[in-house]
Design a protein around this motif. Sequence first.
Motif, short mmCIF file in Angstrom:
data_model
loop_
_atom_site.label_atom_id
_atom_site.label_comp_id
_atom_site.label_asym_id
_atom_site.label_seq_id
_atom_site.Cartn_x
_atom_site.Cartn_y
_atom_site.Cartn_z
N SER A 35 74.64 -20.79 22.51
CA SER A 35 74.96 -20.99 23.92
C SER A 35 74.01 -20.17 24.78
O SER A 35 73.63 -19.06 24.43
N ILE A 36 73.62 -20.76 25.90
CA ILE A 36 72.75 -20.11 26.87
C ILE A 36 73.35 -20.36 28.24
O ILE A 36 73.56 -21.50 28.63
N ASP A 37 73.66 -19.29 28.96
CA ASP A 37 74.22 -19.40 30.31
C ASP A 37 73.26 -18.75 31.28
O ASP A 37 73.01 -17.54 31.20
N TYR A 38 72.71 -19.54 32.20
CA TYR A 38 71.80 -19.01 33.21
C TYR A 38 72.61 -18.26 34.26
O TYR A 38 73.67 -18.71 34.67
N LEU A 39 72.11 -17.12 34.68
CA LEU A 39 72.77 -16.30 35.69
C LEU A 39 72.14 -16.59 37.06
O LEU A 39 70.98 -16.97 37.14
N PRO A 40 72.91 -16.39 38.14
CA PRO A 40 72.36 -16.63 39.47
C PRO A 40 71.14 -15.74 39.71
O PRO A 40 71.06 -14.63 39.18
N ARG A 41 70.20 -16.23 40.52
CA ARG A 41 69.03 -15.42 40.84
C ARG A 41 68.61 -15.66 42.28
O ARG A 41 68.88 -16.70 42.86
#
Length: 74
Positions: A35-41
């Motif tokens: 699993s890969i969850d992108y974080l806000p940027r």
Amino acid sequence: MGIYVETRIRGSLDEVWEKTQDPQQHERWDARFSSIDYLPRGEGEPQRFRYSTPIGFGLSVDGEGESVAHRGDA
């Protein structure tokens, strides 16, 4: 202490770039992580993400990463 992973990927630069920029596609082809969850940027900040991979016996490798590469028009 960190882990560095490198591999060869078949495909054009355009195909690889496209798939690494879409979290759902990234998770499909990047076999290192389940699993890969992108974080806000914010604008101009590197893309940060959380990843996880089960290794058995109820244990997993979890961590955070950062993509600092960008694609410029050549």
